[in-house]
Design a protein around this motif. Structure first.
Motif, PDB file in Angstrom:
ATOM      1  N   THR A  17     -13.809  10.855  30.340  1.00 25.52           N
ATOM      2  CA  THR A  17     -15.064  11.554  30.096  1.00 25.52           C
ATOM      3  C   THR A  17     -15.414  12.353  31.346  1.00 25.52           C
TER       4      THR A  17
ATOM      5  N   THR B  17     -17.534  15.606  27.388  1.00 28.00           N
ATOM      6  CA  THR B  17     -17.334  14.582  26.355  1.00 28.00           C
ATOM      7  C   THR B  17     -18.523  13.629  26.287  1.00 28.00           C
ATOM      8  N   SER B  18     -19.475  13.779  27.198  1.00 29.23           N
ATOM      9  CA  SER B  18     -20.647  12.894  27.221  1.00 29.23           C
ATOM     10  C   SER B  18     -21.601  13.218  26.087  1.00 29.23           C
TER      11      SER B  18
ATOM     12  N   GLY C 144     -18.990  15.776  22.449  1.00 31.88           N
ATOM     13  CA  GLY C 144     -20.091  15.634  23.404  1.00 31.88           C
ATOM     14  C   GLY C 144     -21.238  16.593  23.143  1.00 31.88           C
TER      15      GLY C 144
ATOM     16  N   ARG D 103     -18.205   5.967  22.079  1.00 39.83           N
ATOM     17  CA  ARG D 103     -17.599   5.765  23.399  1.00 39.83           C
ATOM     18  C   ARG D 103     -16.172   5.241  23.224  1.00 39.83           C
TER      19      ARG D 103
ATOM     20  N   ARG E 105     -25.213   8.038  19.417  1.00 38.16           N
ATOM     21  CA  ARG E 105     -24.136   7.106  19.076  1.00 38.16           C
ATOM     22  C   ARG E 105     -23.806   7.186  17.584  1.00 38.16           C
TER      23      ARG E 105
ATOM     24  N   SER F 182     -17.275  10.381  20.630  1.00 43.73           N
ATOM     25  CA  SER F 182     -18.236  10.478  21.738  1.00 43.73           C
ATOM     26  C   SER F 182     -19.340   9.449  21.550  1.00 43.73           C
TER      27      SER F 182
END
Length: 343
Positions: A75, A55-56, A103, A69, A60, A66
Motif C-alpha cells: 500500500t 491503494t489506501s 483506493g 485490506r 471497508r 482496498s
C-alpha cells in the motif's frame, strides 16, 4: 435512456489532436486486424490509461480489496515526480487519463496537482471518489484543477442502506461533497467536472433506484449511472449482493441452475489494445480487473512506458486473450458492456 452527455462528449473530443487521432486510428485498426487474423498485432500507443493515486481507503466495502485490506501488494501513494515523468513520455498520444484504480484518490495529498499537470498537457481527466473529502476547499480546488469528469460513488439514499455496502461511510458527507462540487462549478462558471452519481446496484439497495435518480436531480449532478456489482464468489454470493432485478445483475442462471457471468468470454478484448493500468508504484497490469497486480506486464521504474507497451509480456498476454481467454482468471468476472446510464 442515454449513454453519453453531449457537453461531456464535446469536451472529450476537444482534446483530440491530429497526432492523438492518428494514434487512435492505428490502435483500432490493429485490433480489428488482430481479430481477423486471430493473432495479436499492435500499432500505436494507449488511447486511455488508468493511474492509481493510492491503494489506501477510508471505507471497508465487502467486495473491494482496498476495503478489506486484502492486498498482497504494498500500500502506498503515487509520487508526483514519477507521475510527471510518465505523462511526459506519453501525453502526445494519450487522450484519456483515469485517475483511479484502487483506493480513494483524495487521500493522496498531491492528487489535484497531478490532475492539473495532466490538464495542462491537454489530456481528458477523470476520477472516482467516495466523496468523503470534498470539503469546500477541496471542491473548489477540484474545479480549478481542470478535472473533466468526477464519479461520485453513492450506493444508497438512506444511511442504513448506504452503509450496508459502503461500510464505515457517512451518506451525509457524500451529499455534502456533491453539493460543494455543484456549488463551485457555478461559482467559478465552470462546465467541468462533469459530475455523476454512480450507484452500484446490489440486493440491499435495488429498491432505491428511482430514489437515487430523484436525489441526483435535486442536488444537480449531471447524470446518474447504475453499475453492476462484481461478486467474487458469485456462485454462492455469501454477502447476498446479487440483485433480484436481472437488468442490474452481472450474472444469470444457466441451464444447470448455477450462476454465470452474462458477458461471455469471446477470445478478444479491446482493453488490451487501447488501455492499461499503472499502479502507484509503477507496475503495469492489463486492466482494472487485476486488482492485486498478479499479471505484471512491466515495471515503469525499470523500463519506459513505450518499451513496456510492446514488450514480450504484453505480446504473450494479448496472444493468450485471442486463444484461451476463459483460462485467464481476471477475465472470469469481466463486466464489459454491463453498465446502465440514466439522464
Amino acid at each position: 435512456m442515454t449513454y453519453f452527455n453531449w457537453n461531456d462528449s464535446i469536451n472529450l473530443f476537444s482534446k483530440l489532436t491530429p497526432r492523438r487521432l492518428a494514434n487512435a486510428v492505428k490502435v483500432y485498426s490493429s485490433y480489428q486486424l488482430s481479430k481477423i487474423r486471430k493473432q495479436p498485432i499492435q500499432w500505436g500507443y494507449p488511447i486511455s490509461i488508468s493511474f492509481e493515486p493510492t491503494t489506501s481507503c477510508n471505507l471497508r466495502c465487502p467486495e473491494c480489496p482496498s476495503g478489506l485490506r486484502a492486498f498482497t501488494r504494498p500500500t502506498g501513494m503515487l509520487e508526483q515526480s514519477f507521475f510527471k515523468q510518465t505523462i511526459d513520455d506519453i501525453y502526445k498520444d494519450l487522450l484519456y487519463l483515469i485517475f483511479y484504480f484502487q483506493g480513494e484518490p483524495y487521500l493522496n495529498p498531491d492528487f489535484l496537482e497531478m490532475v492539473a499537470y495532466a490538464h495542462q498537457k491537454g489530456i481528458y481527466t477523470a476520477t472516482s471518489t467516495n466523496a468523503h473529502y470534498l470539503t469546500e476547499e477541496k471542491a473548489k480546488k477540484t474545479v480549478e484543477s481542470g478535472l473533466d469528469r468526477l464519479i461520485i460513488s453513492i450506493d444508497g439514499t438512506s444511511q442504513d442502506v448506504y452503509e450496508q455496502y459502503r461500510v464505515g461511510g457517512k451518506l451525509e458527507k457524500v451529499l455534502e461533497g456533491a453539493r460543494n462540487i455543484v456549488k463551485w462549478k457555478k461559482e467559478l462558471n465552470s462546465k467541468t467536472p462533469f459530475v455523476f452519481f454512480q450507484f452500484l446496484v446490489v440486493k440491499p439497495n435495488e429498491h432505491q433506484i428511482e430514489a437515487i435518480k430523484q436525489l441526483g436531480k435535486e442536488i444537480g449532478v449531471d447524470q446518474v449511472r447504475f453499475k453492476t456489482a462484481q461478486v467474487y464468489d458469485f456462485e454462492n454470493d455469501p454477502n447476498q449482493l446479487i440483485p433480484t432485478n436481472n437488468k442490474y445483475s452481472r450474472y444469470k442462471k444457466n441451464a444447470a441452475g448455477t450462476m454465470t457471468v452474462k458477458s461471455g468470454l469471446k477470445n478478444q478484448c479491446w482493453k488490451l489494445w487501447h488501455a492499461n493500468v499503472i499502479t502507484w508504484d509503477g507496475l503495469v497490469v492489463p486492466c482494472c480487473f487485476d486488482k492485486d497486480a498478479m499479471h505484471q506486464l512491466g515495471n515503469l521504474k525499470t523500463q519506459t512506458f513505450k518499451e513496456t507497451w510492446n514488450n514480450s509480456n504484453y505480446q504473450q498476454f494479448r496472444k493468450e486473450l485471442m486463444t484461451s481467454r476463459k483460462n485467464i482468471d481476471i477475465c472470469a468476472n469481466c463486466s464489459e458492456g454491463l453498465s446502465v446510464w440514466e439522464d
